[in-house]
Design an enzyme around this catalytic site. Structure first.
Site, mmCIF file in Angstrom:
data_model
loop_
_atom_site.group_PDB
_atom_site.id
_atom_site.type_symbol
_atom_site.label_atom_id
_atom_site.label_comp_id
_atom_site.label_asym_id
_atom_site.label_seq_id
_atom_site.Cartn_x
_atom_site.Cartn_y
_atom_site.Cartn_z
ATOM 1 N N ASP A 64 -1.051 1.447 -3.861
ATOM 2 C CA ASP A 64 -1.866 0.433 -4.524
ATOM 3 C C ASP A 64 -3.209 0.970 -5.012
ATOM 4 O O ASP A 64 -4.059 0.206 -5.470
ATOM 5 C CB ASP A 64 -2.075 -0.778 -3.610
ATOM 6 C CG ASP A 64 -2.829 -0.430 -2.339
ATOM 7 O OD1 ASP A 64 -2.692 0.708 -1.854
ATOM 8 O OD2 ASP A 64 -3.568 -1.294 -1.832
ATOM 9 N N SER A 120 0.809 -1.218 0.000
ATOM 10 C CA SER A 120 0.000 0.000 0.000
ATOM 11 C C SER A 120 0.841 1.267 0.000
ATOM 12 O O SER A 120 1.631 1.495 -0.890
ATOM 13 C CB SER A 120 -0.962 -0.039 1.184
ATOM 14 O OG SER A 120 -1.865 1.026 1.112
ATOM 15 N N HIS A 121 0.699 2.062 1.056
ATOM 16 C CA HIS A 121 1.339 3.378 1.121
ATOM 17 C C HIS A 121 2.742 3.313 1.710
ATOM 18 O O HIS A 121 3.386 4.341 1.852
ATOM 19 C CB HIS A 121 0.467 4.286 1.987
ATOM 20 C CG HIS A 121 0.157 3.642 3.299
ATOM 21 N ND1 HIS A 121 -0.755 2.607 3.413
ATOM 22 C CD2 HIS A 121 0.669 3.829 4.520
ATOM 23 C CE1 HIS A 121 -0.793 2.199 4.663
ATOM 24 N NE2 HIS A 121 0.061 2.923 5.357
ATOM 25 N N LYS A 146 -11.562 -0.364 -0.862
ATOM 26 C CA LYS A 146 -11.668 1.074 -1.041
ATOM 27 C C LYS A 146 -11.043 1.411 -2.390
ATOM 28 O O LYS A 146 -10.255 0.631 -2.916
ATOM 29 C CB LYS A 146 -11.010 1.824 0.107
ATOM 30 C CG LYS A 146 -9.576 1.441 0.430
ATOM 31 C CD LYS A 146 -9.176 2.091 1.744
ATOM 32 C CE LYS A 146 -7.712 1.887 2.084
ATOM 33 N NZ LYS A 146 -7.450 0.638 2.804
ATOM 34 N N ASP A 203 -5.853 2.395 -3.526
ATOM 35 C CA ASP A 203 -7.148 2.282 -2.837
ATOM 36 C C ASP A 203 -7.471 3.501 -1.977
ATOM 37 O O ASP A 203 -8.599 3.654 -1.520
ATOM 38 C CB ASP A 203 -7.253 0.977 -2.026
ATOM 39 C CG ASP A 203 -6.143 0.815 -1.022
ATOM 40 O OD1 ASP A 203 -5.273 1.686 -0.922
ATOM 41 O OD2 ASP A 203 -6.140 -0.229 -0.328
ATOM 42 N N ARG A 204 -6.490 4.383 -1.778
ATOM 43 C CA ARG A 204 -6.767 5.569 -0.945
ATOM 44 C C ARG A 204 -6.970 6.807 -1.803
ATOM 45 O O ARG A 204 -6.558 6.842 -2.962
ATOM 46 C CB ARG A 204 -5.596 5.833 -0.003
ATOM 47 C CG ARG A 204 -5.364 4.709 0.962
ATOM 48 C CD ARG A 204 -4.344 5.116 2.003
ATOM 49 N NE ARG A 204 -4.177 4.018 2.946
ATOM 50 C CZ ARG A 204 -3.698 4.150 4.165
ATOM 51 N NH1 ARG A 204 -3.322 5.333 4.604
ATOM 52 N NH2 ARG A 204 -3.583 3.103 4.957
ATOM 53 N N ASP A 231 -2.619 6.396 -3.225
ATOM 54 C CA ASP A 231 -1.472 5.760 -2.575
ATOM 55 C C ASP A 231 -0.841 4.694 -3.472
ATOM 56 O O ASP A 231 -1.207 4.554 -4.637
ATOM 57 C CB ASP A 231 -1.881 5.172 -1.222
ATOM 58 C CG ASP A 231 -2.791 3.965 -1.350
ATOM 59 O OD1 ASP A 231 -3.516 3.884 -2.362
ATOM 60 O OD2 ASP A 231 -2.784 3.101 -0.459
#
Ligand code: VG1
Ligand code: CO
Length: 543
Positions: free
Chosen positions: A279, A113-114, A376, A281-282, A277
């Site tokens: 991946d 992710s982030h 998300k 999703d944010r 982010d």
């Protein structure tokens, strides 16, 4: 070519956290480390034979190597077909969509992710199930148990697959389909969002800046915002995924997306700023001179979703994670729809979405999504914002201010204390919880405590219980102080302190956030001893 059974010894540390297994890259590079974890999943999954698996990641360092291992193992474990994003690229929401659209058994997402990437950065593996969302705790618990006793795995002896070429090849009878990462996702967005209205908005001179942070949303954003919707070329920046995120930190917060924030507060600000982010999703949303707190963004999207074709019939309900501000609750109350409070992590929304109880979900950590997938979705959230801006023809600032006038404002902040020593973090949690006895009914700093507990979630759909999901003090006036330990960090412990206070529709909405919350922040430190026990005099990140 052949299928080989490899003897192995377990690694004891393969416990999936909030979003799968996340560790430093060198940890994943240990012999058999990826294979052990992936085989633990295959051993726990039923009915994989002949089925489809979706595989993709955010392009970070080690993405392609990990994908080759998963591909060869899927072939050896009897899968019929795998679908992989070209170059190994797929955003997390795009994986979720492909699983659902193609009725796959599930999918592997290679991402942290982030978290930063590169040879010394982080890597991660997450498995999503049939509905497209993260594996439930029952499965991740079983996988962790399996990983502790695993003694062999199966892998096909085959050359690496060329991930750059769209098309289909075979490994031991399993079809490997390399697909464009954006096509299906972009087509799906067109069914949910009024692309025509957003095109007119851009044609009228509306300007945006989208910062893909050298991560996975670059190709999605270029295609959708610039090519399909007509945002001027250059509206999307840092659009080429980089294995190291260009030595950056693809976290769309006020520290790492500071250049975007500074632009949006400057005289040359475009109308709308957004970032996503690692991946995808944010989402971070910033208007000209107006930062939109993620919790407010959730509430605003819920209140306005009906303006988009995908939600024209209204929404069934809203769900938010426990630490997310109660702004969405006020919307649900006025709309007369359900509101649910779940533990942190997207997996807890899946049952509610599947059952049709909620349509929009969100977390304070810049995550918003809907029933369109089971993750998300950063680009989706930006598109829904654009749809709302196109329909209302108001600025972001006007939309936010008018929202507060209608629903009230939840002043909200999150303070992160990163890379704290585990023992110190546990001591903070213990001291805070230790103060809870007999607290309910008492007055603290002029506010009456209505509840002080360690949050336990009872899933209304499957009846399962998830305990120990965060410490909270809830006050009768709607204020809350929440403390929990992160489940996604890879070094030491991260403490998250969440503080909120509600001011009604007629109250003062233009206080400075930290000042508005100062007494609650001080009270939290008094009760939990964060500064004393961690030796930190300030948080690492304030959102
Ligand atoms: C954090 C966030 C949480 C989010 C999770 C995964 O978890 O607080 O809201 O669901 O990251 O986000 P934690 O346990 O560190 O607080 V992401 O973008 O991985 O997929
Ligand atoms: Co993410």
């Amino acid at each position: 070519m052949a299928i080989r059974t490899v003897e192995t010894v377990p690694y004891p540390d393969q416990k999936p956290g909030t979003s799968g297994l996340r560790k430093r890259v060198p940890v994943f590079q240990q012999p058999n480390y990826v294979a052990n974890f992936v085989q633990s999943y295959f051993d726990c999954l039923e009915g994989g034979a002949g089925k489809l698996l979706v595989i993709g990641g955010d392009g970070r360092f080690f993405n392609q190597e990990a994908i080759q291992i998963v591909l060869k193992m899927a072939a050896a474990n009897g899968f019929g077909r795998v679908m992989v994003g070209q170059n190994g690229y797929l955003s997390t929401p795009a994986v979720s969509h492909l699983i659902r659209k193609n009725k796959a058994l599930g999918g592997f997402i290679l991402s942290a992710s982030h978290n930063p990437g590169g040879p010394h950065g982080d890597f991660g593996i997450k498995y999503n199930v049939e509905h497209g969302g993260p594996a439930p705790e029952s499965l991740t618990d079983a996988v962790f148990a399996r990983s502790k006793v695993i003694d062999r795995y199966k892998i096909a002896e085959a050359p690496d697959v060329d991930l750059s070429a769209i098309g289909t090849s075979q490994i031991e009878g399993m079809a490997v389909e390399i697909v464009d990462p954006v096509d299906a996702y972009a087509a799906y967005m067109e069914t949910l969002i009024d692309f025509g209205a957003v095109r007119l908005l851009f044609a009228s001179g509306f300007r945006m800046r989208f910062d893909a942070m050298h991560a996975i949303t670059g190709p999605y954003a270029k295609r959708i915002f610039e090519e399909m919707l007509g945002a001027p070329s250059g509206s999307v920046i840092n659009a080429v995924p980089s294995p190291t995120f260009n030595d950056g930190h693809p976290d769309p917060n006020l520290v790492h997306a500071k250049p975007l924030y500074d632009l949006m507060m400057s005289a040359s600000a475009p109308d709308f700023g957004a970032a996503s982010d690692g991946d995808g999703d944010r989402n971070l949303i910033i208007g000209r001179n107006r930062f939109v707190t993620p919790s407010d963004s959730l509430a605003i999207l819920a209140a306005n979703a009906h303006l988009a074709p995908g939600y024209a019939g209204g929404i069934a309900g809203v769900a938010r994670s426990m630490p997310t501000s109660s702004a969405a609750d006020h919307v649900a109350e006025q709309l007369g729809i359900e509101i649910h409070e779940t533990p942190t992590g997207w997996k807890f929304f899946a049952n509610l979405l599947d059952a049709g109880r909620v349509t929009i979900c969100g977390e304070e950590s810049a995550g918003t999504g809907s029933n369109h997938v089971r993750e998300k979705d950063g680009v989706w959230a930006v598109l829904l914002w654009l749809n709302i801006l196109a329909a209302r023809r108001e600025s972001v600032d006007q939309i936010v201010v008018n929202h507060w006038k209608r629903f009230g404002r939840n002043y909200y902040t999150r303070h992160d204390f990163e890379e704290v020593e585990m023992e110190a973090a546990k001591a903070v949690m213990a001291r805070f919880e230790g103060a809870f006895g007999g607290l309910a009914g008492q007055t603290l700093g002029g506010r009456t405590v209505s509840l002080a507990d360690n949050f336990t979630y009872h899933d209304p759909i499957d009846g399962s219980t998830s305990a120990n999901q965060g410490l909270r003090i809830v006050f009768a006036d709607g204020s809350r102080i929440i403390l929990r330990m992160s489940g996604t960090g890879t070094v030491g412990a991260t403490l998250r302190l969440y503080v909120e206070r509600f001011v009604g529709p007629d109250g003062d909405h233009e206080l400075e956030t930290q000042a508005a919350l100062a007494d609650l922040i001080a009270l939290a430190d008094d009760l939990a001893g964060i500064r004393e026990l961690t030796g930190r005099d300030a948080p690492s990140v304030i959102t």
